[in-house]
Design a protein around this motif. Sequence first.
Motif, PDB file in Angstrom:
ATOM      1  N   LEU A   1       0.815  -1.214   0.000  1.00 59.97           N
ATOM      2  CA  LEU A   1       0.000   0.000   0.000  1.00 59.97           C
ATOM      3  C   LEU A   1       0.850   1.266   0.000  1.00 59.97           C
TER       4      LEU A   1
ATOM      5  N   ILE B   1       0.639   4.079  -2.964  1.00 60.60           N
ATOM      6  CA  ILE B   1       0.111   5.428  -2.743  1.00 60.60           C
ATOM      7  C   ILE B   1       1.125   6.460  -3.218  1.00 60.60           C
TER       8      ILE B   1
ATOM      9  N   LEU C   1       1.012   6.646  -6.931  1.00 64.30           N
ATOM     10  CA  LEU C   1      -0.273   7.239  -7.361  1.00 64.30           C
ATOM     11  C   LEU C   1      -0.240   8.751  -7.227  1.00 64.30           C
ATOM     12  N   VAL C   2       0.175   9.212  -6.055  1.00 67.11           N
ATOM     13  CA  VAL C   2       0.163  10.652  -5.804  1.00 67.11           C
ATOM     14  C   VAL C   2       1.129  11.375  -6.738  1.00 67.11           C
TER      15      VAL C   2
ATOM     16  N   SER D   1      -0.337  13.951  -9.357  1.00 68.18           N
ATOM     17  CA  SER D   1      -0.049  15.376  -9.116  1.00 68.18           C
ATOM     18  C   SER D   1       0.578  16.023 -10.332  1.00 68.18           C
TER      19      SER D   1
ATOM     20  N   SER E   1       5.920  19.541  -2.828  1.00 69.92           N
ATOM     21  CA  SER E   1       4.603  19.429  -2.203  1.00 69.92           C
ATOM     22  C   SER E   1       3.944  18.105  -2.568  1.00 69.92           C
TER      23      SER E   1
ATOM     24  N   ASN F   1       2.679  15.595   0.244  1.00 71.50           N
ATOM     25  CA  ASN F   1       1.295  15.158   0.156  1.00 71.50           C
ATOM     26  C   ASN F   1       1.220  13.633   0.192  1.00 71.50           C
TER      27      ASN F   1
ATOM     28  N   LEU G   1      -0.569  11.385   2.979  1.00 74.49           N
ATOM     29  CA  LEU G   1      -1.669  10.487   2.632  1.00 74.49           C
ATOM     30  C   LEU G   1      -1.374   9.053   3.043  1.00 74.49           C
TER      31      LEU G   1
ATOM     32  N   LEU H   1      -2.069   8.981   6.722  1.00 77.49           N
ATOM     33  CA  LEU H   1      -3.507   9.081   6.930  1.00 77.49           C
ATOM     34  C   LEU H   1      -4.206   7.776   6.579  1.00 77.49           C
ATOM     35  N   SER H   2      -3.829   7.202   5.441  1.00 75.72           N
ATOM     36  CA  SER H   2      -4.481   5.966   4.995  1.00 75.72           C
ATOM     37  C   SER H   2      -4.206   4.832   5.961  1.00 75.72           C
TER      38      SER H   2
ATOM     39  N   ILE I   1      -6.394   5.554   9.081  1.00 75.14           N
ATOM     40  CA  ILE I   1      -7.838   5.375   8.954  1.00 75.14           C
ATOM     41  C   ILE I   1      -8.208   3.973   8.498  1.00 75.14           C
ATOM     42  N   PHE I   2      -7.595   3.534   7.403  1.00 72.70           N
ATOM     43  CA  PHE I   2      -8.071   2.289   6.811  1.00 72.70           C
ATOM     44  C   PHE I   2      -7.480   1.054   7.451  1.00 72.70           C
TER      45      PHE I   2
END
Lengths: 514, 153
Positions: free
Chosen positions: B98, B102, B105-106, B110, B120, B124, B128, B131-132, B135-136
Motif C-alpha cells: 500500500l 500510494i 499514485l500521488v 499530481s 509538495s 502530500n 496520505l 492518513l491511509s 484510517i483504513f
Amino acid sequence: MESLLTNLGVGFGAVLAIQPVDIFGLSFSLPMNVVYCFIGALLGTLIGVLPGLGPLASIAMLLPATYALPPLGGLIMLAGIYYGAQYGGSTTAILVNIPGETSSVVTCLDGYQMARRGRGGVALTTAAVGSFFAGCVATVVIAAFAPPLAEVAFEFGPPEYFSLMVLGLVGAVVLASGSILKAICMIFVGLLAGLIGTDVNSGVSRYAFNSPELTDGISFVAIAMGMFGFTEVILNVARREKREVFTDKITTLFPTKEDWKRMVLPILRGTGLGSLLGILPGGGAVLSSFGSYSLEKKIAKNSEEFGHGAIEGLAGPESANNAASQTSFIPLLTLGIPSNAVMALMIGAMMIHDIQPGPQVMTSNPDLFWGLIVSMWFGNVMLIILNLPLIGIWVKLLTVPYRLLYPAILVFCSIGVYSVSNNVFDVFMTVGFGVVGYLFVRLGFEPAPLLLGFVLGPMMEENFRRALLLSYGNFSTFFTSTLSLSLLSVAALMVILVALPSLKSKREEAFKEE
Amino acid sequence: MRIKNQKDFWAGVLIIVVGVFFAGIGTEYKFGTAARMGPGYFPTVLGVITALLGLLLAAQALSSKAKSESIEQFDWFVLLLVLGSVTVFGLLLRPMGLAFSILVLVCIASFASHEFNWKSALINAIALIVLSFGIFVYGLNLQFPLWPKFLVN
C-alpha cells in the motif's frame, strides 16, 4: 399521535443504545450510533466544504467505509454524510461561489453576494438556522407519514411497482436540468448496465463474456466512484480555475434583528415546499431549492434585491433544500424505491448490509427504520454545532490548493473500491467508468440519471417479468389496476407538460441561472 | 449533409452503438414470450429502444434548426495521468504494498496539475500514506498488503 410518539421512542432507543466498542485495544461502552452520526456529519461537512466534491461523490467515496459497520450505524453515518455534505456545499457556495452540486447553485446567487458585502457570516448563520429548522420539521413529517405510506405500499403488486419505478425515472428526468432526451438516454444506458451479470430468474450469465468478475454484475461502488469521483477530478484538474475566496471578511456571525424578521417567513415557506417536493419521485433538493427561490422572488416586495444579497433568497432555498433531502428518504424507506441518485446509493448500501428495502422494513426492522429517522434529528443538531462555532476551520480548509486535494481523493477512492472485495479488478473497472463518465460529460450527458437507471434496472425487470407472469402475458395488467394506471398517467402527464413549449421555456429559464 | 451540432450527433452515435450492442448480444439469450420471459427479453427490448433514442438524438443534430455545437478538445494529458495513476496503483498494490502504491499514485497524479511541484507532491504523498494507514488499516481494520513483497519475505 400516540403511535407517532411510540415510534419516535423506539427510534431514540435505537440511536442512544449503548454498545461496547474497541478503540485501539481499549474497551468502551458508548452510544455508538450517536458517534457514527457525528462522524458522518463531520466527514460530510468536511468533504462538502471542499470544492469539487458534491454529496453524491462524497457518499460514493465513503460508502465502502460504512460496510464494516453494523447496518443501522452504517446507514446513520451515510445519512449524516449526505446532509453534512449538503451543508458543507452551502458553505462553499456562499464563500467561494462554487456550487458543490446543483442544489447549491441557488445558494450561490444571493449567498455569495452577501459574502461580497461582508455579510458572509450572517449568510452562513441564516443557512444553518434555516436548515436546522427545516430538518427538525422534516424528521417529524417522515415519522408521521411513513406508516400510512407503508400501508399503501402493501397494496403494491408487481405492476404497481413497475409503474412507480417508471414514474420515478420520468420524474428524475423531467425535474432535472439539461437536455431531457440526453437524460433519458442516460437512464436507458444505466438500465442496460444494471442487467449485466447473472439473471436471477434463469441463472443465465448475461453480457459477462466469461469474466468471473462481471458475472456478479458491475460493482456498484465502481460505477459510482468512477463516474462521480474520477470524472469530477479529471474535469476539475483540466479546468484549472482560479477561485476568489471571501474568507477574511467574516466578522459577525450573528444576523441583526431586521435579518431575523426577514428570514422567518421564507424559512417556513421553504420548509413546507421542500418537505412536499422531496417526497415526489425524482424530486429532491434541486427542485426544492429552485422552486423556493422562484417563490420567494415572486412574492417578495424587494424582488430587485434578489441576486444582490437578499436574505430571503438564501433562507428559503436553504430550508427547502434540507427539508427535501430528508423527505426524499420517504420513498426509499416506505416503498423501497430510490427517488434520486443519492437514494440509489443508499439502497446499494442497504442491500450490502442484507436489508431488503421495502414496506416490510418498518415491521421487520423497526429499530433500523425508526433509528434512522430519529438520527436525522441528531444529525441536524450536530450540523448546527459543527458549522457555526467551527466555521473558522472550514474556511481554512477552503484554502487548500486543489493540487493537493485531488490526489487525496484518488487515494481514498482507490482504497475504498479495493476494500469492498479485496479485488484489484474493481479498481480497473472504476478507472473504466472514469473514462466513460468523462466521455459522457464531454458529449453533454449528465451521469446522475445513469446511476438511478443502474439501480432500478434489475428491479424493473423483475417486476415487469412477474407482472406479466401473473397476467399470463397480458400487457393490460399495467392499466387495469387503478393504482398502476394513475402512476403511469402522472408519468405521462409529466412528459407532456415538459414537452409543451410554454413550460419548456420556463424550465430553461429556471436552469439558466446555473 | 453538414453536421450542425457535432456534440449531439456523436452523442447520439454513442448511444446507438450501446443500444445495438446490448440488443445484438441480447438475441443470443433465450427470448421467451411475454408470459414467460427469457433472459434475452428485457435487454433486447431495452437495447432497441436505446438505439432508437440515440437515432433521435443524432437526427436532431443533423436538422437545420440545431444549435451549432462542436466538441471541445479532450484533455488527454490530464485524462491519461489521472486514470493512469490509479491503474498503476491497482497494478502495484499486491506486489509492492500500500505505502509504495500510494506514493506512486500521488506522484503521477499530481503531475497532471498545472500547479505541480515535486516537494509538495512528495509531502502530500507521505501525509496520505500516514492518513491511509491510520484510517483504513488501524482504524477500520481493513486488509491490505502494506509493504513490498520482496522486503517482507
